[in-house]
Design a protein around this motif. Structure first.
Motif, mmCIF file in Angstrom:
data_model
loop_
_atom_site.group_PDB
_atom_site.id
_atom_site.type_symbol
_atom_site.label_atom_id
_atom_site.label_comp_id
_atom_site.label_asym_id
_atom_site.label_seq_id
_atom_site.Cartn_x
_atom_site.Cartn_y
_atom_site.Cartn_z
ATOM 1 N N ILE A 181 -7.357 43.226 12.127
ATOM 2 C CA ILE A 181 -7.948 43.733 10.893
ATOM 3 C C ILE A 181 -7.144 43.203 9.712
ATOM 4 N N LYS A 182 -7.817 42.539 8.793
ATOM 5 C CA LYS A 182 -7.160 41.933 7.645
ATOM 6 C C LYS A 182 -7.027 42.950 6.508
ATOM 7 N N GLY A 183 -6.131 42.630 5.575
ATOM 8 C CA GLY A 183 -5.959 43.452 4.385
ATOM 9 C C GLY A 183 -4.611 44.136 4.347
ATOM 10 N N VAL A 184 -4.311 44.729 3.192
ATOM 11 C CA VAL A 184 -3.064 45.481 3.006
ATOM 12 C C VAL A 184 -3.302 46.914 3.461
ATOM 13 N N HIS A 185 -2.369 47.441 4.262
ATOM 14 C CA HIS A 185 -2.538 48.821 4.730
ATOM 15 C C HIS A 185 -1.737 49.794 3.862
ATOM 16 N N CYS A 186 -2.214 51.013 3.800
ATOM 17 C CA CYS A 186 -1.552 52.051 3.008
ATOM 18 C C CYS A 186 -0.197 52.379 3.622
ATOM 19 N N PRO A 187 0.868 52.407 2.830
ATOM 20 C CA PRO A 187 2.192 52.714 3.370
ATOM 21 C C PRO A 187 2.358 54.173 3.796
ATOM 22 N N ARG A 188 1.408 55.024 3.409
ATOM 23 C CA ARG A 188 1.518 56.450 3.785
ATOM 24 C C ARG A 188 0.592 56.806 4.939
ATOM 25 N N CYS A 189 -0.704 56.555 4.803
ATOM 26 C CA CYS A 189 -1.670 56.993 5.824
ATOM 27 C C CYS A 189 -2.158 55.834 6.702
ATOM 28 N N TYR A 190 -1.774 54.596 6.372
ATOM 29 C CA TYR A 190 -2.091 53.400 7.145
ATOM 30 C C TYR A 190 -3.571 53.009 7.117
ATOM 31 N N LYS A 191 -4.324 53.548 6.152
ATOM 32 C CA LYS A 191 -5.706 53.081 5.960
ATOM 33 C C LYS A 191 -5.674 51.587 5.650
ATOM 34 N N ILE A 192 -6.624 50.853 6.233
ATOM 35 C CA ILE A 192 -6.685 49.421 5.999
ATOM 36 C C ILE A 192 -8.136 48.976 5.925
ATOM 37 N N PRO A 193 -8.531 48.171 4.922
ATOM 38 C CA PRO A 193 -7.672 47.721 3.822
ATOM 39 C C PRO A 193 -7.691 48.703 2.659
ATOM 40 N N ILE A 194 -6.688 48.577 1.782
ATOM 41 C CA ILE A 194 -6.695 49.328 0.526
ATOM 42 C C ILE A 194 -6.944 48.339 -0.612
ATOM 43 N N ASP A 195 -7.304 48.856 -1.777
ATOM 44 C CA ASP A 195 -7.739 48.019 -2.893
ATOM 45 C C ASP A 195 -6.595 47.717 -3.859
ATOM 46 N N ARG A 196 -6.739 46.614 -4.576
ATOM 47 C CA ARG A 196 -5.790 46.292 -5.633
ATOM 48 C C ARG A 196 -6.453 46.540 -6.979
ATOM 49 N N LYS A 197 -5.826 47.419 -7.785
ATOM 50 C CA LYS A 197 -6.378 47.777 -9.090
ATOM 51 C C LYS A 197 -5.269 47.794 -10.128
ATOM 52 N N ARG A 198 -5.457 47.007 -11.179
ATOM 53 C CA ARG A 198 -4.538 46.999 -12.328
ATOM 54 C C ARG A 198 -3.075 46.789 -11.907
ATOM 55 N N GLY A 199 -2.871 45.819 -11.043
ATOM 56 C CA GLY A 199 -1.510 45.454 -10.664
ATOM 57 C C GLY A 199 -0.897 46.328 -9.586
ATOM 58 N N ASN A 200 -1.654 47.275 -9.014
ATOM 59 C CA ASN A 200 -1.159 48.161 -7.962
ATOM 60 C C ASN A 200 -2.135 48.168 -6.797
ATOM 61 N N TRP A 201 -1.609 48.504 -5.621
ATOM 62 C CA TRP A 201 -2.447 48.746 -4.464
ATOM 63 C C TRP A 201 -2.783 50.231 -4.465
ATOM 64 N N TYR A 202 -4.071 50.533 -4.329
ATOM 65 C CA TYR A 202 -4.532 51.924 -4.411
ATOM 66 C C TYR A 202 -5.242 52.322 -3.127
ATOM 67 N N LYS A 211 3.151 49.234 -5.821
ATOM 68 C CA LYS A 211 3.243 47.856 -6.283
ATOM 69 C C LYS A 211 3.536 46.878 -5.147
ATOM 70 N N ASP A 212 4.237 47.365 -4.102
ATOM 71 C CA ASP A 212 4.687 46.439 -3.052
ATOM 72 C C ASP A 212 4.172 46.797 -1.664
ATOM 73 N N ALA A 213 3.007 47.428 -1.588
ATOM 74 C CA ALA A 213 2.437 47.786 -0.279
ATOM 75 C C ALA A 213 2.181 46.556 0.581
ATOM 76 N N TYR A 214 1.985 45.398 -0.054
ATOM 77 C CA TYR A 214 1.679 44.175 0.701
ATOM 78 C C TYR A 214 2.866 43.674 1.522
ATOM 79 N N ILE A 215 4.078 44.147 1.194
ATOM 80 C CA ILE A 215 5.278 43.682 1.894
ATOM 81 C C ILE A 215 5.199 44.004 3.384
ATOM 82 N N ASP A 216 4.820 45.233 3.733
ATOM 83 C CA ASP A 216 4.728 45.607 5.153
ATOM 84 C C ASP A 216 3.652 44.806 5.868
ATOM 85 N N SER A 217 2.581 44.445 5.149
ATOM 86 C CA SER A 217 1.543 43.627 5.767
ATOM 87 C C SER A 217 2.047 42.214 6.031
#
Length: 276
Positions: A181-202, A211-217
């Motif tokens: 499964i592609k995309g950045v996952h949520c660092p708290r609940c691990y939902k994948i993918p999460i969205d990028r809005k206004r410079g942040n992953w939401y 800001k750095d949720a993509y690091i774990d991905s």
């Protein structure tokens, strides 16, 4: 295994899981290595159901479940090879060679273990609940080979030398690359993918911004596909639609690379994940 290992005195041992070391021309792997001042202990972990039989004549290791026999690589030979390779590694690293012991630990308490009386090495075969047999080894090996300083030096060298084979992870578990499964996952609940809005992953599920949720991905990419990726592969794996955003995120990592800007290949290392 962790439960039974927890009974060991933490001050007296260093415990390493899933080590993969290189001797100069070959790799070898150990499930668990226990490092003490007097000796080293290799634990080969087997989670096998049914009845297992160590047979002498053809040096076979046979598992029987529901009347069906199946042959496996003999773990006694496996630990003998590990001990030989570990001695080589210690020599390459210019460490003293202490006594090296091994135990083959069956973690399923319902596994029935049988052996031909002529089979050598079955005294090293145990159920994991009998791991306190280590106390017997402490009594057997009472002469210190290493100082505390030596142990720390070896421990650091083992960690530094550990080379995990990320390229075979998908093949090992029979997973096709397109099943990931592609995309950045949520660092708290691990939902994948999460969205990028206004410079942040939401995350729409738990409502957090990062800001750095993509690091774990990216760490996932390193483990699943190896350390190299292109700009396009970065975009596709993290599901980023914008070329400029992908370029900005890659640039923030200050990664080493090869090739021209158009066909550039970036290289991830464990120390490269935090933005500079």
């Amino acid at each position: 295994m962790d439960y039974y290992l927890s009974f060991l005195d933490v001050k007296g041992y260093y415990i390493f899981h899933d080590l993969r070391l290189h001797t100069g021309n070959k790799y070898f792997q150990m499930d668990i290595l226990i490092l003490s001042a007097n000796y080293l202990l290799i634990l080969e972990i087997k989670n096998i159901i049914g009845t297992v039989q160590f047979e002498n004549y053809f040096n076979q290791f046979i598992r029987t479940v529901n009347g069906l026999e199946e042959g496996f690589y003999n773990p006694i030979f496996q630990t003998d090879k590990q001990k030989y390779m570990l001695k080589q590694w210690l020599n390459v690293q210019k460490f003293n060679t202490p006594p090296i012991e091994s135990l083959i630990c069956f973690t399923n308490p319902q596994t029935i273990i049988r052996a031909d009386s002529r089979v050598k090495g079955t005294d090293s075969v145990i159920h994991s609940q009998n791991l306190l047999k280590i106390a017997e080894m402490d009594q057997k090996h009472r002469t210190s080979i290493f100082t505390k300083k030596d142990l720390l030096k070896i421990a650091r060298c083992l960690i530094k030398s550990n080379k995990q084979d990320s390229s075979n992870v998908l093949a090992r578990f029979n997973i096709a690359p397109d099943e990931i499964i592609k995309g950045v996952h949520c660092p708290r609940c691990y939902k994948i993918p999460i969205d990028r809005k206004r410079g942040n992953w939401y995350c729409s599920n738990c409502k957090i911004h990062s800001k750095d949720a993509y690091i774990d991905s990216l760490k996932d990419h390193l483990l699943l596909f190896g350390p190299q990726f292109t700009h396009l592969q970065f975009k596709e794996f993290l599901k980023i639609n914008s070329n400029s955003i992908a370029s900005k995120l890659i640039s923030s990592l200050n990664l080493s690379y090869s090739g021209t800007s158009y066909k550039r290949t970036y290289i991830l290392n464990n120390d490269d994940f935090l933005p500079k």
